[in-house]
Design a protein around this motif. Structure first.
Motif, PDB file in Angstrom:
ATOM      1  N   GLN A   1       0.828  -1.210   0.000  1.00 13.41           N
ATOM      2  CA  GLN A   1       0.000   0.000   0.000  1.00 13.41           C
ATOM      3  C   GLN A   1       0.861   1.259   0.000  1.00 13.41           C
ATOM      4  OE1 GLN A   1      -3.135  -0.090  -0.841  1.00 13.41           O
ATOM      5  NE2 GLN A   1      -2.897  -2.307  -0.852  1.00 13.41           N
ATOM      6  N   GLU A   2       1.994   1.230   0.717  1.00 12.42           N
ATOM      7  CA  GLU A   2       2.918   2.367   0.702  1.00 12.42           C
ATOM      8  C   GLU A   2       3.444   2.605  -0.719  1.00 12.42           C
ATOM      9  OE1 GLU A   2       6.112   1.833   3.511  1.00 12.42           O
ATOM     10  OE2 GLU A   2       4.721   1.575   5.190  1.00 12.42           O
ATOM     11  N   VAL A   3       3.788   1.524  -1.399  1.00 16.44           N
ATOM     12  CA  VAL A   3       4.287   1.634  -2.776  1.00 16.44           C
ATOM     13  C   VAL A   3       3.198   2.224  -3.671  1.00 16.44           C
ATOM     14  CG1 VAL A   3       5.030   0.294  -4.799  1.00 16.44           C
ATOM     15  CG2 VAL A   3       5.954  -0.246  -2.536  1.00 16.44           C
ATOM     16  N   PHE A   4       1.978   1.715  -3.547  1.00 13.88           N
ATOM     17  CA  PHE A   4       0.873   2.212  -4.362  1.00 13.88           C
ATOM     18  C   PHE A   4       0.617   3.696  -4.099  1.00 13.88           C
ATOM     19  CE2 PHE A   4      -1.718  -1.883  -5.458  1.00 13.88           C
ATOM     20  CZ  PHE A   4      -0.628  -2.377  -6.144  1.00 13.88           C
ATOM     21  N   GLU A   5       0.667   4.100  -2.844  1.00 12.43           N
ATOM     22  CA  GLU A   5       0.424   5.499  -2.491  1.00 12.43           C
ATOM     23  C   GLU A   5       1.523   6.411  -3.011  1.00 12.43           C
ATOM     24  OE1 GLU A   5      -0.192   5.676   1.766  1.00 12.43           O
ATOM     25  OE2 GLU A   5      -1.890   4.285   1.624  1.00 12.43           O
ATOM     26  N   LYS A   6       2.768   5.963  -2.935  1.00  9.18           N
ATOM     27  CA  LYS A   6       3.899   6.780  -3.379  1.00  9.18           C
ATOM     28  C   LYS A   6       3.966   6.864  -4.902  1.00  9.18           C
ATOM     29  CE  LYS A   6       8.798   7.537  -2.692  1.00  9.18           C
ATOM     30  NZ  LYS A   6      10.046   7.030  -2.133  1.00  9.18           N
ATOM     31  N   GLY A   7       3.609   5.795  -5.577  1.00 13.55           N
ATOM     32  CA  GLY A   7       3.660   5.773  -7.041  1.00 13.55           C
ATOM     33  C   GLY A   7       5.074   5.588  -7.550  1.00 13.55           C
ATOM     34  N   GLY A   8       5.251   5.819  -8.849  1.00 11.29           N
ATOM     35  CA  GLY A   8       6.574   5.714  -9.446  1.00 11.29           C
ATOM     36  C   GLY A   8       7.096   4.291  -9.518  1.00 11.29           C
ATOM     37  N   PHE A   9       6.239   3.344  -9.881  1.00 12.57           N
ATOM     38  CA  PHE A   9       6.638   1.944  -9.983  1.00 12.57           C
ATOM     39  C   PHE A   9       6.013   1.339 -11.231  1.00 12.57           C
ATOM     40  CE2 PHE A   9       2.645   2.028  -7.765  1.00 12.57           C
ATOM     41  CZ  PHE A   9       1.927   0.989  -8.318  1.00 12.57           C
ATOM     42  N   ASP A  10       6.557   0.212 -11.645  1.00 10.85           N
ATOM     43  CA  ASP A  10       6.028  -0.561 -12.771  1.00 10.85           C
ATOM     44  C   ASP A  10       5.424  -1.834 -12.180  1.00 10.85           C
ATOM     45  OD1 ASP A  10       5.547  -2.185 -14.964  1.00 10.85           O
ATOM     46  OD2 ASP A  10       7.622  -2.184 -15.673  1.00 10.85           O
ATOM     47  N   ILE A  11       4.116  -1.990 -12.282  1.00 11.77           N
ATOM     48  CA  ILE A  11       3.413  -3.137 -11.691  1.00 11.77           C
ATOM     49  C   ILE A  11       3.943  -4.463 -12.234  1.00 11.77           C
ATOM     50  CG2 ILE A  11       1.505  -3.240 -13.354  1.00 11.77           C
ATOM     51  CD1 ILE A  11       1.063  -3.603  -9.576  1.00 11.77           C
ATOM     52  N   ASN A  12       4.527  -4.449 -13.427  1.00 10.85           N
ATOM     53  CA  ASN A  12       5.056  -5.663 -14.056  1.00 10.85           C
ATOM     54  C   ASN A  12       6.582  -5.774 -13.949  1.00 10.85           C
ATOM     55  OD1 ASN A  12       2.450  -6.538 -15.077  1.00 10.85           O
ATOM     56  ND2 ASN A  12       2.605  -4.775 -16.434  1.00 10.85           N
TER      57      ASN A  12
ATOM     58  N   LEU B   1      -2.704  -6.402  -6.583  1.00  8.15           N
ATOM     59  CA  LEU B   1      -1.986  -6.354  -7.854  1.00  8.15           C
ATOM     60  C   LEU B   1      -2.951  -6.436  -9.030  1.00  8.15           C
ATOM     61  CD1 LEU B   1       1.007  -8.727  -7.031  1.00  8.15           C
ATOM     62  CD2 LEU B   1       1.087  -6.227  -7.221  1.00  8.15           C
ATOM     63  N   LEU B   2      -3.931  -7.329  -8.939  1.00 10.27           N
ATOM     64  CA  LEU B   2      -4.864  -7.529 -10.046  1.00 10.27           C
ATOM     65  C   LEU B   2      -5.787  -6.336 -10.264  1.00 10.27           C
ATOM     66  CD1 LEU B   2      -5.804 -11.295  -9.614  1.00 10.27           C
ATOM     67  CD2 LEU B   2      -4.303 -10.273 -11.350  1.00 10.27           C
ATOM     68  N   THR B   3      -5.977  -5.503  -9.245  1.00 15.57           N
ATOM     69  CA  THR B   3      -6.818  -4.318  -9.431  1.00 15.57           C
ATOM     70  C   THR B   3      -6.079  -3.217 -10.174  1.00 15.57           C
ATOM     71  OG1 THR B   3      -6.206  -3.350  -7.292  1.00 15.57           O
ATOM     72  CG2 THR B   3      -8.163  -4.765  -7.338  1.00 15.57           C
ATOM     73  N   HIS B   4      -4.769  -3.346 -10.273  1.00 13.03           N
ATOM     74  CA  HIS B   4      -3.978  -2.354 -10.995  1.00 13.03           C
ATOM     75  C   HIS B   4      -4.212  -2.537 -12.491  1.00 13.03           C
ATOM     76  CE1 HIS B   4      -0.580   0.083 -12.244  1.00 13.03           C
ATOM     77  NE2 HIS B   4      -0.540   0.539 -11.008  1.00 13.03           N
ATOM     78  N   GLU B   5      -4.637  -1.487 -13.139  1.00 15.68           N
ATOM     79  CA  GLU B   5      -5.061  -1.538 -14.544  1.00 15.68           C
ATOM     80  C   GLU B   5      -4.019  -2.127 -15.497  1.00 15.68           C
ATOM     81  OE1 GLU B   5      -6.023   1.851 -17.755  1.00 15.68           O
ATOM     82  OE2 GLU B   5      -7.245   1.945 -15.935  1.00 15.68           O
ATOM     83  N   GLU B   6      -2.751  -1.884 -15.243  1.00 18.75           N
ATOM     84  CA  GLU B   6      -1.712  -2.312 -16.177  1.00 18.75           C
ATOM     85  C   GLU B   6      -1.073  -3.654 -15.815  1.00 18.75           C
ATOM     86  OE1 GLU B   6       0.928   1.009 -16.355  1.00 18.75           O
ATOM     87  OE2 GLU B   6      -0.653   2.339 -17.049  1.00 18.75           O
ATOM     88  N   CYS B   7      -1.625  -4.346 -14.851  1.00 21.06           N
ATOM     89  CA  CYS B   7      -1.047  -5.621 -14.413  1.00 21.06           C
ATOM     90  C   CYS B   7      -1.184  -6.680 -15.508  1.00 21.06           C
ATOM     91  CB  CYS B   7      -1.735  -6.101 -13.133  1.00 21.06           C
ATOM     92  SG  CYS B   7      -1.035  -7.634 -12.492  1.00 21.06           S
ATOM     93  N   ASP B   8      -0.055  -7.235 -15.930  1.00 14.02           N
ATOM     94  CA  ASP B   8      -0.037  -8.336 -16.894  1.00 14.02           C
ATOM     95  C   ASP B   8      -0.342  -9.617 -16.128  1.00 14.02           C
ATOM     96  OD1 ASP B   8       0.449 -10.267 -18.802  1.00 14.02           O
ATOM     97  OD2 ASP B   8       2.561  -9.755 -19.084  1.00 14.02           O
ATOM     98  N   VAL B   9      -1.468 -10.236 -16.440  1.00 15.44           N
ATOM     99  CA  VAL B   9      -1.903 -11.414 -15.691  1.00 15.44           C
ATOM    100  C   VAL B   9      -1.211 -12.701 -16.170  1.00 15.44           C
ATOM    101  CG1 VAL B   9      -3.931 -12.007 -17.068  1.00 15.44           C
ATOM    102  CG2 VAL B   9      -3.965 -12.404 -14.618  1.00 15.44           C
ATOM    103  N   ASP B  10      -0.507 -12.642 -17.294  1.00 17.49           N
ATOM    104  CA  ASP B  10       0.131 -13.829 -17.871  1.00 17.49           C
ATOM    105  C   ASP B  10       1.639 -13.703 -18.104  1.00 17.49           C
ATOM    106  OD1 ASP B  10      -2.811 -14.309 -19.820  1.00 17.49           O
ATOM    107  OD2 ASP B  10      -2.161 -15.543 -18.131  1.00 17.49           O
ATOM    108  N   PRO B  11       2.379 -13.079 -17.208  1.00 16.48           N
ATOM    109  CA  PRO B  11       3.829 -13.050 -17.444  1.00 16.48           C
ATOM    110  C   PRO B  11       4.387 -14.468 -17.310  1.00 16.48           C
ATOM    111  CG  PRO B  11       3.359 -12.268 -15.234  1.00 16.48           C
ATOM    112  CD  PRO B  11       2.032 -12.469 -15.930  1.00 16.48           C
ATOM    113  N   ILE B  12       5.410 -14.762 -18.075  1.00 16.04           N
ATOM    114  CA  ILE B  12       5.982 -16.116 -18.090  1.00 16.04           C
ATOM    115  C   ILE B  12       7.367 -16.069 -17.464  1.00 16.04           C
ATOM    116  CG2 ILE B  12       6.781 -17.965 -19.604  1.00 16.04           C
ATOM    117  CD1 ILE B  12       4.537 -17.082 -21.556  1.00 16.04           C
TER     118      ILE B  12
END
Length: 171
Positions: A27-38, A67-78
């Motif tokens: 939650q701290e990461v989400f609040e601060k921003g500046g990250f790549d969900i993938n 993680l899944l609620t984040h719009e840009e989350c890739d649900v199928d990374p290999i």
């Protein structure tokens, strides 16, 4: 805030939160921003995994949901080591209830059940005989996927202007 994560950038902190099942840090990461969900971390000698792999393989349900609620989350990374998706990893969870919950959430987020790992196995291939609940979830997801693809194809086969209501209203 945990001292071991204070010097890391938010991508590193995101992975640490998923690895450690630390919802507060996430939650701290989400609040601060500046990250790549993938974001994937690693080097040539180690497995490179995004946060979703950690959450799925550890059965970290709260982290997974976030993680899944984040719009840009890739649900199928290999992953590189096994060619496995988070769905492949989730079906290995020992606790049946957690396994079903994680699989269900990944499927609802659009996980592709047709992806094969490095051994050529889909998630259905890896399930045991006593996993009827999971098999049912996967088959239902596959059926819904097939219907969705049929809808996309049938939307393109009509002629422009041939819909109902194109007649005269002056009668």
């Amino acid at each position: 805030m945990s001292e071991e994560h204070t010097g890391a950038d938010n991508n590193q902190r995101l992975l640490a939160a998923a690895r450690d099942d630390n919802e507060e840090l996430l939650q701290e990461v989400f609040e601060k921003g500046g990250f790549d969900i993938n974001f994937q971390d690693g080097n040539a000698d180690s497995e490179i995994l995004p946060a979703l792999h950690y959450a799925a393989s550890h059965g970290s349900t709260d982290i997974l949901e976030s993680l899944l609620t984040h719009e840009e989350c890739d649900v199928d990374p290999i992953n590189r080591l096994e060619g496995a998706t988070p769905l492949h990893l989730a079906i290995r969870l020992e606790d049946k209830g957690v396994r079903k919950y994680v699989v269900e959430n990944l499927l609802e987020a659009g996980a592709d059940t047709r992806i094969k790992d490095k051994n050529g196995d889909t998630v259905l291939d890896l399930l045991t005989a006593d996993d009827e609940d999971i098999k049912t979830l996967i088959r239902k997801s596959q059926a819904q996927s097939a219907v969705s693809m049929d809808d996309i194809v049938s939307d393109d086969d009509g002629e422009p202007g041939s819909g109902s209501g194109s007649g005269s209203d002056d009668d």
